[in-house]
Motif scaffolding. Structure first.
Motif, PDB file in Angstrom:
ATOM      1  N   ALA A 180     -10.024  21.079  14.301  1.00  0.00           N
ATOM      2  CA  ALA A 180     -10.646  22.130  15.103  1.00  0.00           C
ATOM      3  C   ALA A 180     -12.068  22.328  14.599  1.00  0.00           C
ATOM      4  O   ALA A 180     -12.348  22.166  13.414  1.00  0.00           O
ATOM      5  N   PHE A 181     -12.981  22.676  15.527  1.00  0.00           N
ATOM      6  CA  PHE A 181     -14.361  22.939  15.139  1.00  0.00           C
ATOM      7  C   PHE A 181     -14.888  24.184  15.831  1.00  0.00           C
ATOM      8  O   PHE A 181     -14.363  24.608  16.858  1.00  0.00           O
ATOM      9  N   LYS A 182     -15.924  24.759  15.247  1.00  0.00           N
ATOM     10  CA  LYS A 182     -16.637  25.891  15.826  1.00  0.00           C
ATOM     11  C   LYS A 182     -18.112  25.680  15.532  1.00  0.00           C
ATOM     12  O   LYS A 182     -18.482  25.315  14.422  1.00  0.00           O
ATOM     13  N   VAL A 183     -18.966  25.904  16.544  1.00  0.00           N
ATOM     14  CA  VAL A 183     -20.411  25.736  16.390  1.00  0.00           C
ATOM     15  C   VAL A 183     -21.061  27.106  16.372  1.00  0.00           C
ATOM     16  O   VAL A 183     -20.786  27.948  17.223  1.00  0.00           O
ATOM     17  N   LYS A 184     -21.938  27.318  15.395  1.00  0.00           N
ATOM     18  CA  LYS A 184     -22.709  28.562  15.290  1.00  0.00           C
ATOM     19  C   LYS A 184     -24.185  28.215  15.214  1.00  0.00           C
ATOM     20  O   LYS A 184     -24.541  27.112  14.807  1.00  0.00           O
ATOM     21  N   THR A 185     -25.034  29.154  15.593  1.00  0.00           N
ATOM     22  CA  THR A 185     -26.479  28.976  15.486  1.00  0.00           C
ATOM     23  C   THR A 185     -27.125  30.231  14.918  1.00  0.00           C
ATOM     24  O   THR A 185     -26.580  31.330  15.052  1.00  0.00           O
ATOM     25  N   THR A 186     -28.279  30.039  14.294  1.00  0.00           N
ATOM     26  CA  THR A 186     -29.021  31.180  13.750  1.00  0.00           C
ATOM     27  C   THR A 186     -29.747  31.944  14.849  1.00  0.00           C
ATOM     28  O   THR A 186     -30.256  33.029  14.601  1.00  0.00           O
ATOM     29  N   ASN A 187     -29.798  31.394  16.070  1.00  0.00           N
ATOM     30  CA  ASN A 187     -30.517  32.033  17.164  1.00  0.00           C
ATOM     31  C   ASN A 187     -29.708  31.939  18.464  1.00  0.00           C
ATOM     32  O   ASN A 187     -30.085  31.217  19.392  1.00  0.00           O
ATOM     33  N   PRO A 188     -28.590  32.687  18.560  1.00  0.00           N
ATOM     34  CA  PRO A 188     -27.708  32.552  19.729  1.00  0.00           C
ATOM     35  C   PRO A 188     -28.327  32.994  21.058  1.00  0.00           C
ATOM     36  O   PRO A 188     -27.866  32.558  22.114  1.00  0.00           O
ATOM     37  N   LYS A 189     -29.370  33.816  21.045  1.00  0.00           N
ATOM     38  CA  LYS A 189     -30.004  34.221  22.300  1.00  0.00           C
ATOM     39  C   LYS A 189     -30.881  33.116  22.863  1.00  0.00           C
ATOM     40  O   LYS A 189     -31.170  33.089  24.053  1.00  0.00           O
ATOM     41  N   LYS A 190     -31.285  32.184  22.016  1.00  0.00           N
ATOM     42  CA  LYS A 190     -32.185  31.118  22.427  1.00  0.00           C
ATOM     43  C   LYS A 190     -31.445  29.874  22.919  1.00  0.00           C
ATOM     44  O   LYS A 190     -31.984  29.085  23.688  1.00  0.00           O
ATOM     45  N   TYR A 191     -30.184  29.701  22.485  1.00  0.00           N
ATOM     46  CA  TYR A 191     -29.442  28.476  22.795  1.00  0.00           C
ATOM     47  C   TYR A 191     -28.104  28.773  23.467  1.00  0.00           C
ATOM     48  O   TYR A 191     -27.413  29.710  23.099  1.00  0.00           O
ATOM     49  N   ALA A 192     -27.760  27.918  24.426  1.00  0.00           N
ATOM     50  CA  ALA A 192     -26.424  27.926  25.019  1.00  0.00           C
ATOM     51  C   ALA A 192     -25.716  26.691  24.478  1.00  0.00           C
ATOM     52  O   ALA A 192     -26.241  25.577  24.594  1.00  0.00           O
ATOM     53  N   VAL A 193     -24.556  26.886  23.862  1.00  0.00           N
ATOM     54  CA  VAL A 193     -23.795  25.790  23.269  1.00  0.00           C
ATOM     55  C   VAL A 193     -22.481  25.665  24.029  1.00  0.00           C
ATOM     56  O   VAL A 193     -21.747  26.645  24.172  1.00  0.00           O
ATOM     57  N   ARG A 194     -22.182  24.445  24.518  1.00  0.00           N
ATOM     58  CA  ARG A 194     -20.941  24.210  25.260  1.00  0.00           C
ATOM     59  C   ARG A 194     -20.313  22.900  24.836  1.00  0.00           C
ATOM     60  O   ARG A 194     -20.991  21.875  24.913  1.00  0.00           O
ATOM     61  N   PRO A 195     -19.093  22.863  24.427  1.00  0.00           N
ATOM     62  CA  PRO A 195     -18.267  24.019  24.084  1.00  0.00           C
ATOM     63  C   PRO A 195     -18.649  24.551  22.700  1.00  0.00           C
ATOM     64  O   PRO A 195     -19.212  23.819  21.887  1.00  0.00           O
ATOM     65  N   THR A 196     -18.347  25.811  22.458  1.00  0.00           N
ATOM     66  CA  THR A 196     -18.643  26.403  21.150  1.00  0.00           C
ATOM     67  C   THR A 196     -17.536  26.124  20.150  1.00  0.00           C
ATOM     68  O   THR A 196     -17.747  26.258  18.950  1.00  0.00           O
ATOM     69  N   SER A 197     -16.366  25.754  20.656  1.00  0.00           N
ATOM     70  CA  SER A 197     -15.252  25.406  19.770  1.00  0.00           C
ATOM     71  C   SER A 197     -14.332  24.448  20.505  1.00  0.00           C
ATOM     72  O   SER A 197     -14.415  24.296  21.720  1.00  0.00           O
ATOM     73  N   GLY A 198     -13.466  23.812  19.745  1.00  0.00           N
ATOM     74  CA  GLY A 198     -12.530  22.889  20.358  1.00  0.00           C
ATOM     75  C   GLY A 198     -11.717  22.161  19.313  1.00  0.00           C
ATOM     76  O   GLY A 198     -11.799  22.464  18.120  1.00  0.00           O
TER      77      GLY A 198
END
Length: 114
Positions: free
Chosen positions: A38-56
């Motif tokens: 399983a993985f999860k993606v995080k960013t230091t600037n979530p308002k600037k980036y859209a991440v898809r999928p964020t987990s899986g």
């Protein structure tokens, strides 16, 4: 930090900075184990980036593509230097666990990419 569960490609994500234009980059996670990861993606600037999928969940020996879209900037900040980073956390999971079951407490840091 060394990652023994997932191979991340590319190791560094680069996107052009263009006014009023969103840009997209892709990374691929490859499961280097014979177990489900399983993985999860995080960013230091979530308002600037859209991440898809964020987990899986990546099956044994399988891979998963992640799309990262930088929102269209309206102006160039003075002395602009991008220091945004992404963190990919991972953990081995048992059969029956789905991506909806992934919570931050389950995963451990495996790699940082910026």
């Amino acid at each position: 930090m060394s990652n023994t569960l997932l191979r991340i490609y590319p190791s560094e994500l680069k996107m052009p900075f263009e006014l009023r234009k969103s840009n997209t980059g892709c990374i691929e996670l490859v499961n280097k184990t014979d177990q489900r990861v399983a993985f999860k993606v995080k960013t230091t600037n979530p308002k600037k980036y859209a991440v898809r999928p964020t987990s899986g969940i990546v099956p044994p020996g399988g891979s998963c593509g992640i799309t990262i879209t930088m929102q269209a900037p309206k102006e160039i900040p003075q002395d602009y230097q991008c220091k945004d980073k992404f963190l990919i956390q991972s953990v081995i999971v048992q059969e029956g666990i789905t991506h909806k079951d992934i919570v931050p407490e389950m995963v451990s840091s495996c790699s940082t990419r910026g």
